[in-house]
Design a protein around this motif. Structure first.
Motif, mmCIF file in Angstrom:
data_model
loop_
_atom_site.group_PDB
_atom_site.id
_atom_site.type_symbol
_atom_site.label_atom_id
_atom_site.label_comp_id
_atom_site.label_asym_id
_atom_site.label_seq_id
_atom_site.Cartn_x
_atom_site.Cartn_y
_atom_site.Cartn_z
ATOM 1 N N ASP A 243 0.886 -1.170 0.000
ATOM 2 C CA ASP A 243 0.000 0.000 0.000
ATOM 3 C C ASP A 243 0.923 1.219 0.000
ATOM 4 O O ASP A 243 1.312 1.724 1.054
ATOM 5 C CB ASP A 243 -0.907 -0.025 1.227
ATOM 6 C CG ASP A 243 -1.864 1.167 1.276
ATOM 7 O OD1 ASP A 243 -1.861 1.968 0.317
ATOM 8 O OD2 ASP A 243 -2.579 1.303 2.287
ATOM 9 N N ILE A 244 1.294 1.652 -1.201
ATOM 10 C CA ILE A 244 2.298 2.692 -1.376
ATOM 11 C C ILE A 244 1.651 4.060 -1.518
ATOM 12 O O ILE A 244 0.679 4.230 -2.258
ATOM 13 C CB ILE A 244 3.165 2.419 -2.632
ATOM 14 C CG1 ILE A 244 3.869 1.063 -2.523
ATOM 15 C CG2 ILE A 244 4.177 3.546 -2.864
ATOM 16 C CD1 ILE A 244 4.925 0.968 -1.472
ATOM 17 N N THR A 245 2.192 5.028 -0.812
ATOM 18 C CA THR A 245 1.896 6.428 -1.077
ATOM 19 C C THR A 245 3.204 7.110 -1.450
ATOM 20 O O THR A 245 4.292 6.628 -1.116
ATOM 21 C CB THR A 245 1.282 7.131 0.144
ATOM 22 O OG1 THR A 245 2.185 7.009 1.252
ATOM 23 C CG2 THR A 245 -0.053 6.516 0.518
ATOM 24 N N VAL A 246 3.104 8.212 -2.160
ATOM 25 C CA VAL A 246 4.312 8.951 -2.535
ATOM 26 C C VAL A 246 4.190 10.380 -2.027
ATOM 27 O O VAL A 246 3.089 10.934 -1.939
ATOM 28 C CB VAL A 246 4.548 8.942 -4.065
ATOM 29 C CG1 VAL A 246 4.826 7.536 -4.554
ATOM 30 C CG2 VAL A 246 3.386 9.556 -4.819
ATOM 31 N N GLN A 247 5.311 10.962 -1.695
ATOM 32 C CA GLN A 247 5.329 12.327 -1.182
ATOM 33 C C GLN A 247 6.554 13.056 -1.709
ATOM 34 O O GLN A 247 7.686 12.625 -1.491
ATOM 35 C CB GLN A 247 5.332 12.333 0.347
ATOM 36 C CG GLN A 247 5.259 13.739 0.947
ATOM 37 C CD GLN A 247 5.100 13.701 2.457
ATOM 38 O OE1 GLN A 247 4.527 12.755 3.003
ATOM 39 N NE2 GLN A 247 5.596 14.715 3.137
ATOM 40 N N GLY A 248 6.313 14.149 -2.411
ATOM 41 C CA GLY A 248 7.406 14.959 -2.928
ATOM 42 C C GLY A 248 7.637 16.190 -2.071
ATOM 43 O O GLY A 248 6.712 16.733 -1.470
ATOM 44 N N SER A 249 8.883 16.626 -2.002
ATOM 45 C CA SER A 249 9.227 17.846 -1.276
ATOM 46 C C SER A 249 10.438 18.481 -1.938
ATOM 47 O O SER A 249 11.209 17.811 -2.637
ATOM 48 C CB SER A 249 9.513 17.553 0.204
ATOM 49 O OG SER A 249 10.544 16.597 0.345
ATOM 50 N N GLU A 250 10.607 19.774 -1.730
ATOM 51 C CA GLU A 250 11.745 20.467 -2.309
ATOM 52 C C GLU A 250 13.030 19.978 -1.669
ATOM 53 O O GLU A 250 13.061 19.563 -0.507
ATOM 54 C CB GLU A 250 11.588 21.975 -2.128
ATOM 55 C CG GLU A 250 10.452 22.557 -2.949
ATOM 56 C CD GLU A 250 10.403 24.074 -2.883
ATOM 57 O OE1 GLU A 250 11.212 24.657 -2.128
ATOM 58 O OE2 GLU A 250 9.577 24.674 -3.594
ATOM 59 N N TRP A 251 14.098 20.039 -2.451
ATOM 60 C CA TRP A 251 15.389 19.519 -2.006
ATOM 61 C C TRP A 251 15.827 20.107 -0.671
ATOM 62 O O TRP A 251 16.398 19.412 0.162
ATOM 63 C CB TRP A 251 16.438 19.796 -3.076
ATOM 64 C CG TRP A 251 17.794 19.255 -2.758
ATOM 65 C CD1 TRP A 251 18.881 19.952 -2.331
ATOM 66 C CD2 TRP A 251 18.218 17.894 -2.831
ATOM 67 N NE1 TRP A 251 19.956 19.116 -2.131
ATOM 68 C CE2 TRP A 251 19.572 17.844 -2.433
ATOM 69 C CE3 TRP A 251 17.575 16.705 -3.198
ATOM 70 C CZ2 TRP A 251 20.290 16.655 -2.399
ATOM 71 C CZ3 TRP A 251 18.302 15.522 -3.157
ATOM 72 C CH2 TRP A 251 19.642 15.510 -2.760
ATOM 73 N N ASP B 129 14.178 20.755 1.837
ATOM 74 C CA ASP B 129 13.542 20.015 2.938
ATOM 75 C C ASP B 129 13.840 18.517 2.847
ATOM 76 O O ASP B 129 14.057 17.856 3.864
ATOM 77 C CB ASP B 129 12.027 20.228 2.899
ATOM 78 C CG ASP B 129 11.650 21.690 3.100
ATOM 79 O OD1 ASP B 129 12.263 22.348 3.968
ATOM 80 O OD2 ASP B 129 10.758 22.175 2.379
ATOM 81 N N PHE B 130 13.850 18.011 1.631
ATOM 82 C CA PHE B 130 14.017 16.572 1.419
ATOM 83 C C PHE B 130 15.366 16.069 1.921
ATOM 84 O O PHE B 130 15.431 15.094 2.685
ATOM 85 C CB PHE B 130 13.862 16.267 -0.075
ATOM 86 C CG PHE B 130 14.223 14.863 -0.462
ATOM 87 C CD1 PHE B 130 13.271 13.864 -0.428
ATOM 88 C CD2 PHE B 130 15.513 14.541 -0.868
ATOM 89 C CE1 PHE B 130 13.597 12.556 -0.797
ATOM 90 C CE2 PHE B 130 15.855 13.251 -1.231
ATOM 91 C CZ PHE B 130 14.885 12.252 -1.194
ATOM 92 N N ARG B 131 16.451 16.709 1.500
ATOM 93 C CA ARG B 131 17.777 16.176 1.809
ATOM 94 C C ARG B 131 18.076 16.166 3.307
ATOM 95 O O ARG B 131 18.533 15.144 3.846
ATOM 96 C CB ARG B 131 18.840 16.956 1.032
ATOM 97 C CG ARG B 131 20.279 16.533 1.292
ATOM 98 C CD ARG B 131 20.545 15.085 0.957
ATOM 99 N NE ARG B 131 21.997 14.810 0.972
ATOM 100 C CZ ARG B 131 22.532 13.620 1.138
ATOM 101 N NH1 ARG B 131 21.756 12.567 1.313
ATOM 102 N NH2 ARG B 131 23.845 13.470 1.124
ATOM 103 N N PRO B 132 17.810 17.255 4.061
ATOM 104 C CA PRO B 132 18.042 17.181 5.512
ATOM 105 C C PRO B 132 17.204 16.086 6.187
ATOM 106 O O PRO B 132 17.691 15.388 7.081
ATOM 107 C CB PRO B 132 17.658 18.581 6.009
ATOM 108 C CG PRO B 132 17.850 19.468 4.831
ATOM 109 C CD PRO B 132 17.442 18.641 3.652
ATOM 110 N N ALA B 133 15.944 15.936 5.752
ATOM 111 C CA ALA B 133 15.088 14.903 6.347
ATOM 112 C C ALA B 133 15.621 13.510 6.032
ATOM 113 O O ALA B 133 15.632 12.618 6.894
ATOM 114 C CB ALA B 133 13.661 15.050 5.841
#
Length: 534
Positions: A403-411, A413-417
């Motif tokens: 049961d896959i969901t996808v979530q995009g975020s700007e780099w 925010d993405f890279r530190p997380a």
């Protein structure tokens, strides 16, 4: 570079003054003035990323493409690829049978763009500085085998290695080992903003608007002495928000070439019917894309989940739906065209093998469907990323095992997380630092690795990687490299998806386009010239 295509967020007070006049393209390929190259790489400076063009910090394809024009290295990749050859050096070689002592002699009369001489002490200062700063986002891991640097004389430097490392000449060709001066760089602090000083073929001036680098103008360095032959006096690198805007600027004749990144749709369109006055040039490429895992996250901690994902994914369908001509399936971290590659994931899991995925989960006692979020960066790897993850979601959910969901975020925010371990599963890309299998394995598997992953395999770290680095003949390293790839396929700390193909588009009348980007995505602006291109 990550390496590669890093996008940096903005903060006031860290930027260089705006350049008053940067020049512009004058129609198509003809005319005078700067040759203008477009890119979708974006550069900003922030408190957490204050020094985009400092060799001790920069570790991404975009920033390295700036540094390669301006900051000289002892070695470089020759035109057409192959083993690195001397650049700032006149000669470099191992001086012992164990490949633990490496000596370089500088070219006579070498100078920084300021006119100050470049000496062995500057080389020592530059590499010592990278190791002293050891920025968590920087390239210091490339120098993990370096023990000490010794300036034997004004023109001779010796590198003493902790362990044998036949790949060390490659590492001396990367901007991580770029030569800088104590006059402009602090031994223990990063140089904030966009200024860059070196002894490379060009000097660089930056135009900054709203805390973004709008364009960088590279002018021929009159003091340059090295192995590179310049075919122009000035090149401008101009940034664009997206591929569509960059493509329009090319077809309108406002820029002369695009380097990064054409969208899959543009590649298909330009290949079928190129705009008038524009040519599409295919080139070898070694970019890879993959899913990484935080192997301590509860949902993917059991490797059976990661193995099931490896069995269930359909790379061919993913590429057909999203990337077309610009990608091919990849069944290892090592690309198919790099010596030492083996198809470990295909051998173990096959392709789109739902039955195998189901059996792996059942045998491990894992309840299905497995709920998992795949995270991706929305502004970092081009226009196809969101579509890629939607396609992954659809194909994995269709198995009814996930049961896959996808979530995009700007780099930003993405890279530190991702580095912090907040994402159980995430999509990333890799542009190699040098074209050797070691650089597709060690950065993901060594201690202090690029991913910041908790995954650790002692056999890989303490036996196989060191063993593979002993062999100057890289074919001799193949068994150790193959064993590493098989271990990765068994444990699945990362799941390779595809290998990219490179395309460059340019206006008629611009020469040297076929040499302007090499297989590891290095931008070689000095190859561009004006003339009648055929």
């Amino acid at each position: 570079m990550n390496r590669k295509t890093m996008v940096l967020t903005a903060a006031a007070g860290l930027l260089t003054p705006t350049l008053a006049a940067c020049g512009s393209a004058s129609g198509g390929g003809a005319g005078t003035g700067a040759i203008v190259v477009g890119t979708t790489d974006r550069f900003e400076a922030a408190e957490y990323a204050p020094a985009p063009f400092d060799p001790a910090y920069a570790y991404d394809a975009g920033a390295w493409n700036v540094l390669r024009q301006t900051v000289q290295t002892l070695m470089h990749t020759p035109r057409g690829g192959g083993q690195p050859v001397p650049e700032a050096a006149s000669d470099c070689r191992f001086t012992d049978s164990g490949n633990q002592s490496y000596r370089c002699t500088l070219r006579p009369g070498l100078k920084f763009a300021s006119g100050d001489p470049v000496t062995a002490k500057d080389v020592k200062f530059s590499l010592d500085r990278v190791l002293a700063i050891k920025d968590e986002s920087g390239p210091s891991s490339l120098l993990s085998t370096l023990a000490t640097v010794e300036a034997k004389s004004a023109d001779t430097v010796v590198f003493h290695l902790k362990t044998p490392d036949a790949t060390f000449p490659y590492k001396l060709s990367t901007p991580a080992t770029g030569i800088v001066s104590e006059k402009h760089y602090d031994a223990k602090k990063l140089r904030h903003g966009f200024d860059v000083d070196g002894s490379g073929p060009y000097t660089m001036k930056a135009e900054v608007k709203d805390n973004h680098l709008v364009r960088a103008v590279f002018s021929k360095n009159p003091h340059y002495k090295g192995d590179i032959k310049l075919q122009n006096d000035k090149v401008e690198l101009r940034t664009f928000e997206d591929s569509a805007a960059m493509g329009k600027a090319l077809t309108d004749g406002r820029i002369h070439m695009v380097s990064r990144t054409l969208s899959p749709a543009q590649i298909t369109e330009f290949a079928a019917q190129p705009p008038k006055g524009v040519k599409l040039v295919p080139m070898p490429g070694l970019e890879i894309r993959y899913i990484g895992f935080n192997t301590e996250a509860p949902v993917v901690k059991d490797k059976a989940v990661r193995q099931a994902l490896a069995a269930a994914v359909d790379r061919n369908a993913l590429i057909s739906k999203v990337y077309g001509k610009s990608a091919q399936p990849l069944y290892s971290l090592v690309p198919t065209t790099v010596s030492g590659h083996v198809n470990s994931f295909f051998s173990k899991y096959g392709e789109a093998n739902t039955a195998k995925a189901a059996a792996l989960l059942k045998d491990a006692g894992i309840k299905t469907p497995v709920k998992l979020t795949l995270h991706y960066t929305s502004d970092h790897y081009g226009d196809g990323t969101a579509a890629e993850f939607e396609a992954l979601k659809a194909q994995l959910n269709s198995t009814q095992l996930f049961d896959i969901t996808v979530q995009g975020s700007e780099w930003a925010d993405f890279r530190p997380a991702q580095k912090n371990g907040d994402h159980a599963a995430y999509g990333l890309g890799w542009f190699p630092d040098y074209p050797d299998a070691d650089n597709f394995l060690a950065p993901f598997l060594e201690q202090d690795n690029f991913l910041g992953t908790p995954y650790a395999n002692s056999t890989v770290r303490t036996k196989l990687i060191p063993e593979s680095r002993r062999a100057v003949d890289r074919n001799v390293a193949a068994p150790a490299l193959a064993e590493i790839q098989d271990i990765v396929a068994e444990d699945v700390p990362v799941l390779p998806l595809w290998q990219g193909k490179q395309y460059v588009a340019a206006r008629d009348g611009i020469t040297g386009v076929e040499w302007s980007v090499n297989a590891i995505s290095d931008l070689q602006l000095w190859e561009l010239g004006r003339g009648v291109s055929g």
